[in-house]
Design a protein around this motif. Structure first.
Motif, PDB file in Angstrom:
ATOM      1  N   ALA A   1      -2.468  -0.294   8.040  1.00 55.21           N
ATOM      2  CA  ALA A   1      -3.106  -1.211   6.999  1.00 55.21           C
ATOM      3  C   ALA A   1      -4.215  -1.593   6.756  1.00 55.21           C
ATOM      4  O   ALA A   1      -4.836  -1.036   5.736  1.00 55.21           O
ATOM      5  CB  ALA A   1      -2.742  -2.637   7.097  1.00 55.21           C
ATOM      6  N   ALA A   2      -5.280  -1.312   7.823  1.00 53.41           N
ATOM      7  CA  ALA A   2      -6.751  -1.095   7.666  1.00 53.41           C
ATOM      8  C   ALA A   2      -7.182   0.218   6.925  1.00 53.41           C
ATOM      9  O   ALA A   2      -7.830   0.392   6.204  1.00 53.41           O
ATOM     10  CB  ALA A   2      -7.234  -0.849   8.807  1.00 53.41           C
TER      11      ALA A   2
ATOM     12  N   LEU B   1       4.117   0.708   3.187  1.00 48.88           N
ATOM     13  CA  LEU B   1       3.390  -0.704   3.794  1.00 48.88           C
ATOM     14  C   LEU B   1       3.574  -1.972   2.939  1.00 48.88           C
ATOM     15  O   LEU B   1       2.200  -2.440   1.673  1.00 48.88           O
ATOM     16  CB  LEU B   1       2.378  -0.075   4.170  1.00 48.88           C
ATOM     17  CG  LEU B   1       2.053  -0.882   5.662  1.00 48.88           C
ATOM     18  CD1 LEU B   1       1.015  -0.683   6.283  1.00 48.88           C
ATOM     19  CD2 LEU B   1       0.559  -2.127   4.727  1.00 48.88           C
ATOM     20  N   ASP B   2       4.091  -3.110   3.151  1.00 47.61           N
ATOM     21  CA  ASP B   2       4.869  -3.895   2.751  1.00 47.61           C
ATOM     22  C   ASP B   2       3.680  -5.441   3.518  1.00 47.61           C
ATOM     23  O   ASP B   2       4.731  -5.464   4.795  1.00 47.61           O
ATOM     24  CB  ASP B   2       5.479  -4.187   2.318  1.00 47.61           C
ATOM     25  CG  ASP B   2       6.353  -5.471   0.715  1.00 47.61           C
ATOM     26  OD1 ASP B   2       5.069  -6.446   1.494  1.00 47.61           O
ATOM     27  OD2 ASP B   2       7.282  -5.001   0.090  1.00 47.61           O
ATOM     28  N   ARG B   3       2.687  -5.729   3.636  1.00 46.81           N
ATOM     29  CA  ARG B   3       2.305  -6.404   4.352  1.00 46.81           C
ATOM     30  C   ARG B   3       2.685  -8.043   4.375  1.00 46.81           C
ATOM     31  O   ARG B   3       2.931  -8.331   5.465  1.00 46.81           O
ATOM     32  CB  ARG B   3       0.672  -7.010   3.683  1.00 46.81           C
ATOM     33  CG  ARG B   3      -0.323  -5.827   3.962  1.00 46.81           C
ATOM     34  CD  ARG B   3      -1.522  -5.727   3.174  1.00 46.81           C
ATOM     35  NE  ARG B   3      -2.487  -5.258   3.276  1.00 46.81           N
ATOM     36  CZ  ARG B   3      -4.029  -5.092   2.914  1.00 46.81           C
ATOM     37  NH1 ARG B   3      -4.258  -6.609   2.579  1.00 46.81           N
ATOM     38  NH2 ARG B   3      -4.104  -3.750   3.033  1.00 46.81           N
ATOM     39  N   SER B   4       3.389  -8.153   2.955  1.00 47.64           N
ATOM     40  CA  SER B   4       4.179  -9.665   3.252  1.00 47.64           C
ATOM     41  C   SER B   4       5.731  -9.794   3.746  1.00 47.64           C
ATOM     42  O   SER B   4       5.559 -10.399   4.751  1.00 47.64           O
ATOM     43  CB  SER B   4       4.894  -9.837   1.048  1.00 47.64           C
ATOM     44  OG  SER B   4       5.760  -8.806   1.053  1.00 47.64           O
ATOM     45  N   GLU B   5       6.321  -8.206   3.515  1.00 40.81           N
ATOM     46  CA  GLU B   5       7.328  -8.081   4.775  1.00 40.81           C
ATOM     47  C   GLU B   5       6.985  -7.127   5.775  1.00 40.81           C
ATOM     48  O   GLU B   5       7.988  -7.203   6.662  1.00 40.81           O
ATOM     49  CB  GLU B   5       8.053  -7.441   3.688  1.00 40.81           C
ATOM     50  CG  GLU B   5       8.996  -8.002   2.346  1.00 40.81           C
ATOM     51  CD  GLU B   5      10.023  -6.858   2.021  1.00 40.81           C
ATOM     52  OE1 GLU B   5      10.301  -5.743   2.792  1.00 40.81           O
ATOM     53  OE2 GLU B   5      10.563  -6.817   1.007  1.00 40.81           O
TER      54      GLU B   5
ATOM     55  N   LEU C   1       0.540  -1.258   0.240  1.00 35.20           N
ATOM     56  CA  LEU C   1      -0.074   0.372   0.208  1.00 35.20           C
ATOM     57  C   LEU C   1       0.676   0.861   0.125  1.00 35.20           C
ATOM     58  O   LEU C   1       1.416   1.317   0.912  1.00 35.20           O
ATOM     59  CB  LEU C   1      -0.896  -0.394   0.579  1.00 35.20           C
ATOM     60  CG  LEU C   1      -1.536  -0.906   1.457  1.00 35.20           C
ATOM     61  CD1 LEU C   1      -2.431  -0.795   2.399  1.00 35.20           C
ATOM     62  CD2 LEU C   1      -2.919  -1.404   0.649  1.00 35.20           C
ATOM     63  N   ARG C   2       0.540   2.483  -0.766  1.00 31.60           N
ATOM     64  CA  ARG C   2       1.402   3.635  -1.107  1.00 31.60           C
ATOM     65  C   ARG C   2       0.973   4.512  -0.938  1.00 31.60           C
ATOM     66  O   ARG C   2      -0.546   4.870  -1.429  1.00 31.60           O
ATOM     67  CB  ARG C   2       1.866   3.582  -2.624  1.00 31.60           C
ATOM     68  CG  ARG C   2       2.883   2.637  -2.718  1.00 31.60           C
ATOM     69  CD  ARG C   2       3.894   2.406  -3.610  1.00 31.60           C
ATOM     70  NE  ARG C   2       4.524   1.337  -4.483  1.00 31.60           N
ATOM     71  CZ  ARG C   2       5.728   1.252  -4.142  1.00 31.60           C
ATOM     72  NH1 ARG C   2       5.949   1.807  -3.271  1.00 31.60           N
ATOM     73  NH2 ARG C   2       6.288   0.036  -4.529  1.00 31.60           N
TER      74      ARG C   2
END
Length: 115
Positions: A50-51, A25-29, A18-19
């Motif tokens: 993130a939300a 924000l990188d969910r996988s990392e 997400l940018r």
């Protein structure tokens, strides 16, 4: 987060990154970068960010955010969200007392600013 998105009628975001302006924000990392620096967030702060970033402009009540973070909608704990938001602002905002990203909607809750 899935429960809130399900109730709002929206599908869970597909993107893992997400940018918004200078926040990535990188969910996988499980990583957040603000401008040129990485920011260490607690799991609750990460999930909260993130939300909020997944639906800019959408206003979440404190109870919705509490349910999202802890799976519980107990009114006695809804002010705990204020503490998470305060801590998150201190980590990502240039001036935490004058937030640019996480906006307060008085009497309702919080939202991530539209770009």
């Amino acid at each position: 987060m899935k429960a809130v998105l399900r109730r709002s009628g929206k599908k869970e975001p597909v993107g893992k990154v997400l940018r918004a302006e200078d926040i990535v924000l990188d969910r996988s990392e499980h990583a957040v970068q603000v401008a040129d620096r990485y920011v260490d967030l607690t799991p609750s702060e990460f999930d909260l960010l993130a939300a909020l970033m997944s639906m800019p402009g959408h206003v979440y009540s404190r109870l919705d955010l509490l349910d999202l973070l802890q799976g519980v909608r107990f009114e006695g704990y809804e002010r705990a969200i204020d503490l998470h938001v305060k801590n998150l602002r201190a980590k990502i905002e240039r001036i935490p007392s004058a937030p640019h990203y996480i906006e307060t909607v008085y009497g309702v809750g919080y939202r991530f600013a539209r770009q």
